[in-house]
Design a protein around this motif. Structure first.
Motif, PDB file in Angstrom:
ATOM      1  N   PRO A   1       0.801  -1.233   0.000  1.00  0.00           N
ATOM      2  CA  PRO A   1       0.000   0.000   0.000  1.00  0.00           C
ATOM      3  C   PRO A   1       0.831   1.280   0.000  1.00  0.00           C
ATOM      4  O   PRO A   1       0.469   2.253  -0.669  1.00  0.00           O
ATOM      5  N   LEU A   2       1.932   1.294   0.736  1.00  0.00           N
ATOM      6  CA  LEU A   2       2.752   2.510   0.791  1.00  0.00           C
ATOM      7  C   LEU A   2       3.434   2.765  -0.547  1.00  0.00           C
ATOM      8  O   LEU A   2       3.508   3.907  -1.011  1.00  0.00           O
ATOM      9  N   LEU A   3       3.940   1.704  -1.154  1.00  0.00           N
ATOM     10  CA  LEU A   3       4.587   1.841  -2.458  1.00  0.00           C
ATOM     11  C   LEU A   3       3.573   2.309  -3.497  1.00  0.00           C
ATOM     12  O   LEU A   3       3.857   3.209  -4.304  1.00  0.00           O
ATOM     13  N   LYS A   4       2.405   1.735  -3.474  1.00  0.00           N
ATOM     14  CA  LYS A   4       1.357   2.090  -4.437  1.00  0.00           C
ATOM     15  C   LYS A   4       0.905   3.533  -4.265  1.00  0.00           C
ATOM     16  O   LYS A   4       0.636   4.237  -5.250  1.00  0.00           O
ATOM     17  N   GLU A   5       0.818   4.001  -3.026  1.00  0.00           N
ATOM     18  CA  GLU A   5       0.319   5.348  -2.763  1.00  0.00           C
ATOM     19  C   GLU A   5       1.381   6.424  -2.964  1.00  0.00           C
ATOM     20  O   GLU A   5       1.123   7.455  -3.599  1.00  0.00           O
TER      21      GLU A   5
END
Length: 206
Positions: free
Chosen positions: A105-109
């Protein structure tokens, strides 16, 4: 001093008063204008500092996400190889200890927000990572659902190779020697030459 000179003095004094009054009238406006300019500059500097700090934190989050994913892929590769070894030796593994998921999620966001902070190669590796995490997750689910024997063996082989590729991508992102080739990764994870040779002979099951 005659009357004429006195009149000239009065005129001079009056002129000075008029000039001083004009300056005094303009001074508040000038002060307000300076205040606006100074306030604008301060806000711009503050916003830049805030953006810089925010971007730095997002980059740290992306780095930690890549590190976490690499660890998950290493575990996935190791567990997949254990399944291969067990089946190759005639065993029937009843379960696997694969990671429960590979969400990022952090990489995607945050990656889209700070993408330009990375080099062309780094952006490529992060995009590869985002796309291949889904593949590894799908293959892991397929492995867990596979029947013991050849179907599970082949599923484990696919999962192992996909995991190794993702580990190699993470290595390259960190500018480290890539372990994207399965034998290199297995050796690094502690498997011996005989076990690695079993992987190399696995094509006989296709």
């Amino acid at each position: 001093m005659d009357v004429l000179e006195f009149a000239q003095c009065l005129s001079y004094v009056e002129l000075i008063k008029q000039k001083k009054s004009t300056f005094e009238m303009l001074l508040p406006y000038g002060g307000a204008l300076i205040g606006v300019v100074v306030g604008f500059v301060i806000n711009v500097i503050r916003d830049k500092i805030k953006d810089k700090t925010s971007n730095a934190k997002k980059i740290i989050c992306v780095d930690e996400e890549v590190h976490r994913l690499r660890n998950l892929f290493e575990v996935c590769a190791s567990e997949s190889m254990n399944v291969i070894l067990s089946i190759y030796k005639g065993g029937k593994p009843s379960s696997t200890r694969l990671p429960p998921g590979y969400k990022a999620p952090l990489l995607k966001e945050f990656f889209p927000q700070v993408a330009l902070k990375y080099s062309v190669n780094e952006r490529y590796y992060l995009k590869e990572l985002l796309s291949h995490t889904k593949k590894v997750e799908h293959l892991s689910e397929k492995l867990i659902a596979s029947e013991a024997g050849v179907p599970m063996f082949m599923a484990a082989l696919e999962t192992l190779e996909a995991s190794a590729y993702c580990v190699g991508v993470c290595d390259l992102f960190y500018k480290e020697p890539s372990r994207g080739e399965v034998p290199d990764l297995l050796k690094n994870l502690g498997f011996d030459d005989e076990q690695i040779d079993i992987y190399n002979k696995s094509n006989s099951y296709e």
